[in-house]
Design a protein around this motif. Structure first.
Motif, PDB file in Angstrom:
ATOM      1  N   LEU A  19       0.833  -1.205   0.000  1.00  0.00           N
ATOM      2  CA  LEU A  19       0.000   0.000   0.000  1.00  0.00           C
ATOM      3  C   LEU A  19       0.870   1.258   0.000  1.00  0.00           C
ATOM      4  O   LEU A  19       0.568   2.235  -0.695  1.00  0.00           O
ATOM      5  CB  LEU A  19      -0.916   0.003   1.224  1.00  0.00           C
ATOM      6  N   ARG A  20       1.963   1.216   0.763  1.00  0.00           N
ATOM      7  CA  ARG A  20       2.851   2.383   0.810  1.00  0.00           C
ATOM      8  C   ARG A  20       3.529   2.588  -0.542  1.00  0.00           C
ATOM      9  O   ARG A  20       3.659   3.733  -1.021  1.00  0.00           O
ATOM     10  CB  ARG A  20       3.891   2.189   1.916  1.00  0.00           C
ATOM     11  N   ALA A  21       3.939   1.473  -1.171  1.00  0.00           N
ATOM     12  CA  ALA A  21       4.585   1.572  -2.480  1.00  0.00           C
ATOM     13  C   ALA A  21       3.624   2.107  -3.535  1.00  0.00           C
ATOM     14  O   ALA A  21       4.009   2.921  -4.394  1.00  0.00           O
ATOM     15  CB  ALA A  21       5.121   0.199  -2.898  1.00  0.00           C
ATOM     16  N   GLN A  22       2.358   1.669  -3.479  1.00  0.00           N
ATOM     17  CA  GLN A  22       1.362   2.143  -4.434  1.00  0.00           C
ATOM     18  C   GLN A  22       1.153   3.649  -4.344  1.00  0.00           C
ATOM     19  O   GLN A  22       0.843   4.310  -5.339  1.00  0.00           O
ATOM     20  CB  GLN A  22       0.038   1.423  -4.189  1.00  0.00           C
ATOM     21  N   ARG A  43       9.174  -2.263  11.392  1.00  0.00           N
ATOM     22  CA  ARG A  43       9.032  -3.598  11.978  1.00  0.00           C
ATOM     23  C   ARG A  43       7.708  -4.238  11.565  1.00  0.00           C
ATOM     24  O   ARG A  43       7.630  -5.452  11.362  1.00  0.00           O
ATOM     25  CB  ARG A  43       9.145  -3.530  13.500  1.00  0.00           C
ATOM     26  N   LEU A  44       6.644  -3.423  11.451  1.00  0.00           N
ATOM     27  CA  LEU A  44       5.353  -3.951  11.001  1.00  0.00           C
ATOM     28  C   LEU A  44       5.467  -4.520   9.587  1.00  0.00           C
ATOM     29  O   LEU A  44       5.002  -5.626   9.301  1.00  0.00           O
ATOM     30  CB  LEU A  44       4.291  -2.853  11.035  1.00  0.00           C
ATOM     31  N   GLU A  45       6.073  -3.749   8.702  1.00  0.00           N
ATOM     32  CA  GLU A  45       6.193  -4.177   7.305  1.00  0.00           C
ATOM     33  C   GLU A  45       7.081  -5.407   7.173  1.00  0.00           C
ATOM     34  O   GLU A  45       6.881  -6.241   6.278  1.00  0.00           O
ATOM     35  CB  GLU A  45       6.733  -3.035   6.449  1.00  0.00           C
ATOM     36  N   ALA A  46       8.069  -5.533   8.071  1.00  0.00           N
ATOM     37  CA  ALA A  46       8.994  -6.670   7.999  1.00  0.00           C
ATOM     38  C   ALA A  46       8.475  -7.885   8.759  1.00  0.00           C
ATOM     39  O   ALA A  46       9.103  -8.944   8.738  1.00  0.00           O
ATOM     40  CB  ALA A  46      10.361  -6.257   8.550  1.00  0.00           C
ATOM     41  N   GLY A  47       7.334  -7.719   9.440  1.00  0.00           N
ATOM     42  CA  GLY A  47       6.780  -8.831  10.192  1.00  0.00           C
ATOM     43  C   GLY A  47       7.441  -9.049  11.540  1.00  0.00           C
ATOM     44  O   GLY A  47       7.244 -10.093  12.178  1.00  0.00           O
ATOM     45  N   PRO A  58      -4.838   4.105  12.558  1.00  0.00           N
ATOM     46  CA  PRO A  58      -4.371   5.326  11.860  1.00  0.00           C
ATOM     47  C   PRO A  58      -3.767   5.034  10.499  1.00  0.00           C
ATOM     48  O   PRO A  58      -3.867   5.860   9.586  1.00  0.00           O
ATOM     49  CB  PRO A  58      -3.326   5.905  12.835  1.00  0.00           C
ATOM     50  N   ILE A  59      -3.160   3.854  10.331  1.00  0.00           N
ATOM     51  CA  ILE A  59      -2.578   3.512   9.028  1.00  0.00           C
ATOM     52  C   ILE A  59      -3.687   3.261   8.011  1.00  0.00           C
ATOM     53  O   ILE A  59      -3.617   3.717   6.862  1.00  0.00           O
ATOM     54  CB  ILE A  59      -1.665   2.278   9.170  1.00  0.00           C
ATOM     55  N   ALA A  60      -4.726   2.523   8.433  1.00  0.00           N
ATOM     56  CA  ALA A  60      -5.854   2.269   7.529  1.00  0.00           C
ATOM     57  C   ALA A  60      -6.524   3.577   7.126  1.00  0.00           C
ATOM     58  O   ALA A  60      -6.918   3.761   5.963  1.00  0.00           O
ATOM     59  CB  ALA A  60      -6.862   1.343   8.211  1.00  0.00           C
ATOM     60  N   LYS A  61      -6.639   4.493   8.075  1.00  0.00           N
ATOM     61  CA  LYS A  61      -7.263   5.793   7.789  1.00  0.00           C
ATOM     62  C   LYS A  61      -6.422   6.577   6.787  1.00  0.00           C
ATOM     63  O   LYS A  61      -6.943   7.190   5.846  1.00  0.00           O
ATOM     64  CB  LYS A  61      -7.425   6.584   9.086  1.00  0.00           C
ATOM     65  N   LEU A  62      -5.104   6.547   6.967  1.00  0.00           N
ATOM     66  CA  LEU A  62      -4.207   7.269   6.059  1.00  0.00           C
ATOM     67  C   LEU A  62      -4.297   6.713   4.637  1.00  0.00           C
ATOM     68  O   LEU A  62      -4.376   7.474   3.670  1.00  0.00           O
ATOM     69  CB  LEU A  62      -2.767   7.160   6.572  1.00  0.00           C
ATOM     70  N   TYR A  63      -4.306   5.390   4.502  1.00  0.00           N
ATOM     71  CA  TYR A  63      -4.344   4.765   3.184  1.00  0.00           C
ATOM     72  C   TYR A  63      -5.754   4.722   2.592  1.00  0.00           C
ATOM     73  O   TYR A  63      -5.937   4.392   1.418  1.00  0.00           O
ATOM     74  CB  TYR A  63      -3.793   3.346   3.259  1.00  0.00           C
ATOM     75  N   GLY A  64      -6.753   5.027   3.421  1.00  0.00           N
ATOM     76  CA  GLY A  64      -8.126   5.045   2.928  1.00  0.00           C
ATOM     77  C   GLY A  64      -8.670   3.668   2.621  1.00  0.00           C
ATOM     78  O   GLY A  64      -9.424   3.488   1.662  1.00  0.00           O
ATOM     79  N   VAL A  65      -8.290   2.679   3.450  1.00  0.00           N
ATOM     80  CA  VAL A  65      -8.779   1.314   3.259  1.00  0.00           C
ATOM     81  C   VAL A  65      -9.403   0.819   4.563  1.00  0.00           C
ATOM     82  O   VAL A  65      -9.013   1.255   5.643  1.00  0.00           O
ATOM     83  CB  VAL A  65      -7.642   0.355   2.822  1.00  0.00           C
ATOM     84  N   LEU A  67     -10.141  -1.770   7.697  1.00  0.00           N
ATOM     85  CA  LEU A  67      -9.270  -2.666   8.445  1.00  0.00           C
ATOM     86  C   LEU A  67      -9.303  -4.084   7.878  1.00  0.00           C
ATOM     87  O   LEU A  67      -8.299  -4.793   7.890  1.00  0.00           O
ATOM     88  CB  LEU A  67      -9.698  -2.699   9.916  1.00  0.00           C
ATOM     89  N   ASP A  68     -10.465  -4.499   7.396  1.00  0.00           N
ATOM     90  CA  ASP A  68     -10.605  -5.847   6.822  1.00  0.00           C
ATOM     91  C   ASP A  68      -9.579  -6.080   5.724  1.00  0.00           C
ATOM     92  O   ASP A  68      -9.054  -7.185   5.563  1.00  0.00           O
ATOM     93  CB  ASP A  68     -12.003  -6.043   6.252  1.00  0.00           C
ATOM     94  N   ASP A  69      -9.282  -5.034   4.928  1.00  0.00           N
ATOM     95  CA  ASP A  69      -8.351  -5.190   3.823  1.00  0.00           C
ATOM     96  C   ASP A  69      -6.910  -5.360   4.315  1.00  0.00           C
ATOM     97  O   ASP A  69      -6.097  -6.018   3.665  1.00  0.00           O
ATOM     98  CB  ASP A  69      -8.427  -3.978   2.888  1.00  0.00           C
ATOM     99  N   LEU A  70      -6.589  -4.745   5.469  1.00  0.00           N
ATOM    100  CA  LEU A  70      -5.233  -4.860   5.998  1.00  0.00           C
ATOM    101  C   LEU A  70      -4.958  -6.252   6.537  1.00  0.00           C
ATOM    102  O   LEU A  70      -3.846  -6.773   6.417  1.00  0.00           O
ATOM    103  CB  LEU A  70      -5.002  -3.828   7.110  1.00  0.00           C
TER     104      LEU A  70
END
Length: 205
Positions: A19-22, A43-47, A58-65, A67-70
């Motif tokens: 999502l960040r790359a997009q 650390r989140l992105e790397a697991g 807050p991340i879902a809100k920023l990306y406009g998606v 929570l289910d999609d995350l």
């Protein structure tokens, strides 16, 4: 169950990175906009960091998606009609029902900084029930001011001035049942318990 949960949570990192790359954003830019530190995002992105609601909201809100999609959650309700979260001013409402009329059920996620600290009670048609899942909810109801914790519930006529917010600045999760004016829940069965004399009585709900 643990293995299944780990697999679901393990897939969150790649989704966040994609999502960040997009959106052509750097970790620093996402951090500035979401309030989540760069190191935590990395650390989140790397697991290497287990995702939780306070980080993902807050991340879902920023990306406009939603929570289910995350988290890759399966769609709920009728497979032809997916019930999607509704977001408004720091409140995420996830519909649990879709039938017209009758009592409507929602899972509510209330951000800790939503609605401010100054009560602004409102009134409207209807009757509402709240059941707290996680966090502490401050409920102003008429002249009363309550703090409800996990496992506690409240019901009230929405003609009564009411307002709610996080009691401690942290995210609150609760179930909200909303019915039309005059509509009440009907309890058909109650658990039986023995009193001190050994007789059986109906437990009040």
């Amino acid at each position: 169950m643990t293995t299944e949960l780990d697999a679901v949570l393990g897939a969150v990192g790649p989704r966040l990175r994609a999502l960040r790359a997009q959106r052509n954003l750097t970790l620093t830019e996402v951090s500035a906009a979401s309030g989540v530190s760069v190191s935590t995002l990395s650390r989140l992105e790397a697991g290497r960091r287990r995702p939780n609601l306070e980080l993902l909201l807050p991340i879902a809100k920023l990306y406009g998606v939603p929570l289910d999609d995350l988290v890759g959650a399966p769609p709920t309700g009728d497979p032809r009609i997916h019930l999607r979260p509704i977001e408004h001013r720091g409140i995420t409402a996830i519909p649990l029902t879709r039938r017209p009329g009758g009592v409507q059920a929602f899972k509510m996620v209330l951000a800790g900084d939503a609605r401010g600290a100054d009560p602004d009670p409102q009134v409207h048609e209807g009757y509402e029930w709240l059941y707290i899942l996680n966090g502490s909810l401050r409920l102003v109801l008429g002249e009363n001011d309550f703090v409800l914790g996990p496992g506690e519930a409240a019901e009230f006529d929405t003609h009564t001035p009411h307002w709610f917010a996080s009691a401690d600045g942290r995210t609150v999760e609760f179930i909200s049942l909303f019915g039309k004016q005059g509509e009440r829940m009907h309890v058909r069965a109650r658990p039986q318990r023995a009193d001190r004399a050994g007789t059986t009585s109906s437990a009040s709900l």
